[in-house]
Write a protein that holds these residues in place. Sequence first.
Motif, PDB file in Angstrom:
ATOM      1  N   HIS A 322       0.921  -1.158  -0.234  1.00 10.00           N
ATOM      2  CA  HIS A 322      -0.111   0.010  -0.041  1.00 10.00           C
ATOM      3  C   HIS A 322       0.839   1.351   0.070  1.00 10.00           C
ATOM      4  N   ARG A 323       1.398   1.784  -1.235  1.00  6.41           N
ATOM      5  CA  ARG A 323       2.222   3.002  -1.545  1.00  6.41           C
ATOM      6  C   ARG A 323       1.532   4.192  -1.431  1.00  6.41           C
ATOM      7  N   VAL A 324       0.040   4.369  -1.756  1.00  6.35           N
ATOM      8  CA  VAL A 324      -0.458   5.571  -1.852  1.00  6.35           C
ATOM      9  C   VAL A 324      -1.964   5.373  -0.986  1.00  6.35           C
ATOM     10  N   VAL A 325      -1.909   6.077   0.002  1.00  4.34           N
ATOM     11  CA  VAL A 325      -3.187   6.118   0.885  1.00  4.34           C
ATOM     12  C   VAL A 325      -3.793   7.505   1.001  1.00  4.34           C
ATOM     13  N   ALA A 326      -5.120   7.539   0.587  1.00  9.17           N
ATOM     14  CA  ALA A 326      -5.794   8.927   0.824  1.00  9.17           C
ATOM     15  C   ALA A 326      -6.749   8.918   2.071  1.00  9.17           C
ATOM     16  N   PHE A 327      -6.746   9.992   2.581  1.00  4.83           N
ATOM     17  CA  PHE A 327      -8.020  10.297   3.413  1.00  4.83           C
ATOM     18  C   PHE A 327      -8.327  11.504   3.491  1.00  4.83           C
TER      19      PHE A 327
END
Length: 433
Positions: A322-327
């Motif tokens: 999981h290299r790119v995580v948005a919130f």
Amino acid sequence: MAKRSSRKRAETQRFRRTRRRSAALLLAFCVTFGVTLSILLGALLRACAPRLPVDPMVTTDLPRNPPLAGPLRTPTEPIEPQRVEVVRWWDAVVTNTLPPPLLTAGTAAPTRPKTTAGAPTVTRPSLTAWQPLLAAEGLDVSVCPPAELRNYLDSHPVTASLQYEQSPSVRAPYAAGRLTDRSQQAAVNALNAIRLVAGVPPNVRASDDLVTTAQYAAVLLAKNGKLSHTPGQPADMPSAFYQRALRGTKGGNLAHTVGSTNVLLNDLRQFLDDSDSHNISTMGHRRWMLNPGMGATGFGHADVFTVMMATDRSNASAGAKHRVVAFPAQMTPTAYFSPDWAWTVSLDEGFDISGVSVLLVRRSDGRQWFFAASGSDGDFFRSNAATGQPRCVIFRPKGASVRAEDTYYVEVSGIRKGGKDYPLRYYVNFYAL
């Protein structure tokens, strides 16, 4: 003599009444004149003021969106052809002629419908027929459907009264104490629920070593009476106790809460928010919570101070995946986000975010926000702090709503990886839990 005195008094009273009326009329005139003058001056200043920095999502050869939520800004320089395509695509969204969720290379952008007079015809999408849009490019996370989150919360309680198995002592002789397993597990469940929403592994567990360290740290904070990642050693605290506590304060998210019935749950919400003036430029607490590589944690509490151990990286395989995580995430309950919170995109260290910009569009009315180093429609930061994932794009749109059935389109441009552009675009759908 008495008549003359009476007449004189009557004349004096009439004069005073006349003077008061005159003063009132003069005051009313001054107020009216001042308001009128301010309106005229404001209109003059707006007419003469230079235009704001341009929104690079709009081009002169492309019809402008109608002013559903304020007019778009006039461009002064050309933009990349692919971004023109996105604008045309989004025009079709707000006119309710929805093409496939995301255009791919070679896909023709839909034309914008017009009336015979040439003015755009706009029909706002009906929220009664609202459907979440889940297409994404560049995110490395799972999407959590509402039913999955509800099932998780039904089987994993996230609220519990704060109770101690052993009470801490914040004065000599010091004792770390320990929360009950029920209180500890409820906090871990709440953390995993947040991670489930974000699309990162919701399998963080309570580690006995980290639980103990967090409790030592909470006692040290309570003794000193203030939050600090590097608190001083009290004169009567044994060195071994202090060193264990210091390890906890340096490696933990710290909170101070008064008057909450669900203390640990409230503290987790503070960590997730993280948008106050001291933290918004890095969003470190949220990034630690959502770090895909986290595998273990521990919660400690003493007096009004909470410590959540946050720097564990024992789940390294998930961190690599999981290299790119948005919130907020693609599916986010309104209970897990607020309008005044910052939006974040966290990335691993292989990415370059020095030249990023962000476009945010609300689907219901087509309102756009743009964020770049040259100017933004709200707060905008780029962080390379080593907290959780070491790269983070941070933006907080002014006037954005967080309502059930709100859908936003997010496009982050300028990300580089291995010397190449890394495209990133996705939807955020808010729903009522």
